[in-house]
Scaffold this motif. Sequence first.
Motif, short mmCIF file in Angstrom:
data_model
loop_
_atom_site.label_atom_id
_atom_site.label_comp_id
_atom_site.label_asym_id
_atom_site.label_seq_id
_atom_site.Cartn_x
_atom_site.Cartn_y
_atom_site.Cartn_z
N SER A 1 0.83 -1.21 0.00
CA SER A 1 0.00 0.00 0.00
C SER A 1 0.87 1.25 0.00
O SER A 1 0.55 2.25 -0.67
CB SER A 1 -0.93 0.01 1.21
OG SER A 1 -1.76 -1.13 1.19
N CYS B 1 4.86 -4.37 6.30
CA CYS B 1 3.67 -3.52 6.45
C CYS B 1 3.40 -3.14 7.89
O CYS B 1 3.20 -3.99 8.76
CB CYS B 1 2.47 -4.28 5.89
SG CYS B 1 0.92 -3.39 6.06
N CYS C 1 -2.13 1.35 6.68
CA CYS C 1 -2.17 1.52 5.23
C CYS C 1 -3.14 2.60 4.78
O CYS C 1 -3.03 3.10 3.67
CB CYS C 1 -2.56 0.19 4.57
SG CYS C 1 -1.76 -1.21 5.33
N GLU D 1 -0.47 -8.53 13.36
CA GLU D 1 -0.98 -8.00 12.09
C GLU D 1 0.16 -7.52 11.18
O GLU D 1 0.70 -6.45 11.37
CB GLU D 1 -1.93 -6.85 12.39
CG GLU D 1 -2.60 -6.25 11.17
CD GLU D 1 -3.76 -5.36 11.56
OE1 GLU D 1 -4.89 -5.74 11.29
OE2 GLU D 1 -3.53 -4.30 12.17
N MET D 2 0.51 -8.35 10.18
CA MET D 2 1.60 -7.99 9.27
C MET D 2 1.26 -8.27 7.82
O MET D 2 2.11 -8.08 6.95
CB MET D 2 2.85 -8.80 9.61
CG MET D 2 3.65 -8.24 10.73
SD MET D 2 5.35 -8.79 10.61
CE MET D 2 5.74 -8.83 12.32
N GLU D 3 0.05 -8.74 7.56
CA GLU D 3 -0.33 -8.97 6.17
C GLU D 3 -0.26 -7.63 5.43
O GLU D 3 -0.83 -6.65 5.90
CB GLU D 3 -1.77 -9.52 6.14
CG GLU D 3 -2.30 -9.84 4.76
CD GLU D 3 -1.61 -11.03 4.11
OE1 GLU D 3 -0.95 -11.81 4.83
OE2 GLU D 3 -1.72 -11.17 2.88
N PRO D 4 0.46 -7.58 4.31
CA PRO D 4 0.53 -6.30 3.61
C PRO D 4 -0.88 -5.78 3.30
O PRO D 4 -1.70 -6.51 2.75
CB PRO D 4 1.28 -6.64 2.32
CG PRO D 4 2.08 -7.85 2.66
CD PRO D 4 1.25 -8.62 3.64
N GLY D 5 -1.13 -4.56 3.68
CA GLY D 5 -2.43 -3.95 3.40
C GLY D 5 -3.47 -4.16 4.48
O GLY D 5 -4.60 -3.71 4.33
N ALA D 6 -3.13 -4.84 5.58
CA ALA D 6 -4.10 -5.09 6.66
C ALA D 6 -3.86 -4.12 7.80
O ALA D 6 -2.74 -3.96 8.27
CB ALA D 6 -4.00 -6.53 7.14
N PHE D 7 -4.93 -3.46 8.25
CA PHE D 7 -4.76 -2.46 9.31
C PHE D 7 -6.01 -2.35 10.16
O PHE D 7 -6.46 -1.27 10.47
CB PHE D 7 -4.40 -1.10 8.70
CG PHE D 7 -5.35 -0.63 7.61
CD1 PHE D 7 -5.23 -1.11 6.33
CD2 PHE D 7 -6.34 0.29 7.88
CE1 PHE D 7 -6.10 -0.68 5.33
CE2 PHE D 7 -7.22 0.73 6.90
CZ PHE D 7 -7.10 0.23 5.61
N ILE E 1 -6.81 -3.70 -1.16
CA ILE E 1 -5.71 -2.89 -1.67
C ILE E 1 -6.03 -2.59 -3.13
O ILE E 1 -6.25 -3.51 -3.92
CB ILE E 1 -4.36 -3.63 -1.58
CG1 ILE E 1 -4.15 -4.16 -0.16
CG2 ILE E 1 -3.21 -2.70 -1.99
CD1 ILE E 1 -3.04 -5.20 -0.07
N LEU F 1 5.05 -7.22 -3.99
CA LEU F 1 4.52 -8.27 -3.12
C LEU F 1 5.45 -9.48 -3.06
O LEU F 1 5.73 -10.01 -1.99
CB LEU F 1 3.13 -8.69 -3.61
CG LEU F 1 2.03 -7.65 -3.37
CD1 LEU F 1 0.82 -7.94 -4.25
CD2 LEU F 1 1.62 -7.64 -1.90
N PHE G 1 8.42 -8.85 -1.00
CA PHE G 1 8.05 -8.96 0.42
C PHE G 1 8.05 -10.43 0.86
O PHE G 1 8.67 -10.79 1.86
CB PHE G 1 6.66 -8.34 0.63
CG PHE G 1 6.09 -8.55 2.00
CD1 PHE G 1 6.35 -7.65 3.02
CD2 PHE G 1 5.30 -9.67 2.29
CE1 PHE G 1 5.83 -7.85 4.29
CE2 PHE G 1 4.79 -9.87 3.56
CZ PHE G 1 5.05 -8.96 4.56
#
Lengths: 172, 441
Positions: A97, A134, A138, B88-94, B322, B337, B340
Motif C-alpha cells: 500500500s 507492512c 495503510c 498483524e503484518m499482512e501487507p495492506g491489513a490495518f 488494496i 509483493l 516482500f
Amino acid sequence: MNNSQIIQTDMTGILTQEEINQIDTELAHIPYKSGAAIDALKIVQANRGWVSDECLQAIAKHLEMSPEDLEGVATFYNLIYRRPVGEKVILFCDSVSCWVCGCDNVKKKLSKRLDIDYGQTTNDNMYTLLPVPCLGACDRAPVMMVGDDLFTNLTEDSIDQLFPDSNPKDNQ
Amino acid sequence: MMEKVLTRNIGADLKPTDLSAYEKNGGYQGLKKAMKDLSPKDCQDLVSASNLRGRGGAGFPTGMKWSFVPSGENCTPGHKYLVCNADEMEPGAFKDRLLMEYDPHQLIEGMILAAYTIGADLSYIFIRGEYIVSIQRLRDALAECYLKGYLGKDILGSGFNLDMYVHPSAGRYICGEETALINALEGKRANPRAKPPFPQVSGLWGRPTIVNNVETLCNIPHIIDRGSEWFKSLGRGEDSGTKLFGVSGRVKSPGCWELPMGTPIREILEDCAGGMQDGLQLKGFLPGGGSTDFLVPEHLDLPMDYNVIGKAGSRMGTGTLIILDDQTCPVGMVLNLIRFFAHESCGFCTPCREGLPWTRQVLVDIEEGRGTNKDLDTLAFQINYIGAIGNTHCALAPGAMEPLQSAMKYFREDFDRHVSGKSCPYHSHQKSLSNKTSGVH
C-alpha cells in the motif's frame, strides 16, 4: 533476586542485575528456561540498543542454552539487532500500500537526506534505516516509524520537516 | 444506519476506551453473564451456533476450532492455552491495530470468555513489536482487569482462574502463521510446524492451544451477551456478524469501517472510501491483503462473504482491500509483493526459500525491460509449482503466488507489453528496483 543466583548464572558480570531480574520475571510463567530466549534478547536490547556477542553469550548461559542456539534465534528476528544501531531506528514501510502511494520517492529522499541506505547508520550515530513489513497503517500510507513514533501520510516534504537539512547547499 | 458492534466504543474523536468507559457502554456484561449462568459448554454452543468464522484470513469456523480442544477425561492434566494472534503484518491489513488501540478491553473480555470455554488457564496476546501504543494500552487494561477481579484467581467468584500476558514479538511476518507463532512464543525460530498434530491438541509447550485473531475474539463478548441468533442477523448475506473492512491505495478517503458481512465491494470502495482519486480509474484490487488473488471491476457487486469471494477466485482474507489504479504498474505491484514474501520466507523449505527469490528476479527482469517470453513461461511454472498446496511446508509461498497468478490472468497484456516494449509502460510511478533489502541481523 538473591546474589548467589546472579553469580551462578552470570559469572562474568556482563548482564546487569536489573536485566537478570527482568529475565527471571519472564521465566516465572515459562516452563523451560530457553523459552525466555526472545524476551531476554529484547530486555537486553531495550537496555543497550543492540545485542553484542558478549551479551548473547551471557544470556545463553543464564538460559542454559548453547550460544549457537541463541544466535540462531537472534538472527531470525528482524527486531533483534546483532550489530550496533543508531540512537533511533527508522523502520520504513515499503510494502504494497505504501508502494502504491509513492513510498519509493520518500525513501529516496530520506536516504539522500540522511546519506544512508537500508542497513546503514548515520555518521552522527543518530539513525539506522531498516525496511519493515507492512506497519498496519495503510489508510495513512506511506508510513514509517522513527524510534517508537509512527509518522503517516509521508511525502518528500515531510522528510524536509522531520529531518531539516543541516547543509542546504547539498539539496539543490 | 447499521448497529456498530466491534467499533461501538471507537468514536470520531479516537479516544481510547478505559475500563469505566467500556463498562458504561455494556462492557463485561458477557463475562458477568457467563461467570454467573453459563457453563463452558453453553459458551461453546453459542459460538458454534453463531457461525462466527475466523477473521484472521482463513475464515475457519471458530466454534469448530474450539471444539477440537480436549476436555474432561479426554485431556491429560496440565495447562491449556489461549493465544491471541495480534501479529498483524499482512501487507495492506490495518484493522486489528484499531481494535487494540481504541478498545483494548473488548479484546480482553473476548479472550477471558474464550479461555473459559476451552478451559485455558494461561493466555498470551502475541503482538507485533511495532504496535507500541497497542502494547501499552493492553498492558494498562490488563492491570485494570486484575484490580477489578476479571483476571487472576476465582474470577467473579466462579472458581475460574486465568492469567494473561502481553507478549511483544521480535518481528517476522511468518509469526502470523499459528504454529510459527507458537514456536516464537516458545523462544524458538519461527518456522511453522508440521500438522498434525494441530495446536488444538498439541500447541504451546505441547499442550492444547487455541490461536485466534484479534477481531475474531472481539466478537465473542457480544455473541455471549446477545446470542447467536442476533449475531447471525447482523450479516447481509450468508455469513454472520459484522466485519472491519478497509481500503488502501489511491482512493479519495482510505480508511477502515465496520460493516455487515456480505456488504457489496462497491459500497465499501465507493460509499466508504469515496471512490478513486481524481484522474484515476480502478484497474483491480486485492480483496483481503497481499496474499489474495486480484479481482477486477466486474466483481464490484459481489458481497464480501467468504464463499462468494472464494468462488470468484480469490479470498476475503483480512477484508482489507488494496486498490490498483490504472496508472500504477501491475507488474511493479506484484514485484513489490513477491519481494516482500521472498524476504519473509522462513527459509525452511526449498520451494519457498529458493523459488520466491527466483520469481522475484524474473519479475525484476520483466519490469526493467529485460524480460523474454520464456520468463513468462517461468512465471507460469512457478505459479503451478510453488502455488500448489502440499509442495511447500506452509501457506506462505502459495499465498505469494495468488496475486501473481491472478495478475497474469487479468493483466496479461501488461506483462506482454513489458516484454515486447522492453520497458515498463507506466511512467507516472517511480519504482525502486533495488534488490537490496538487507537489515541489521
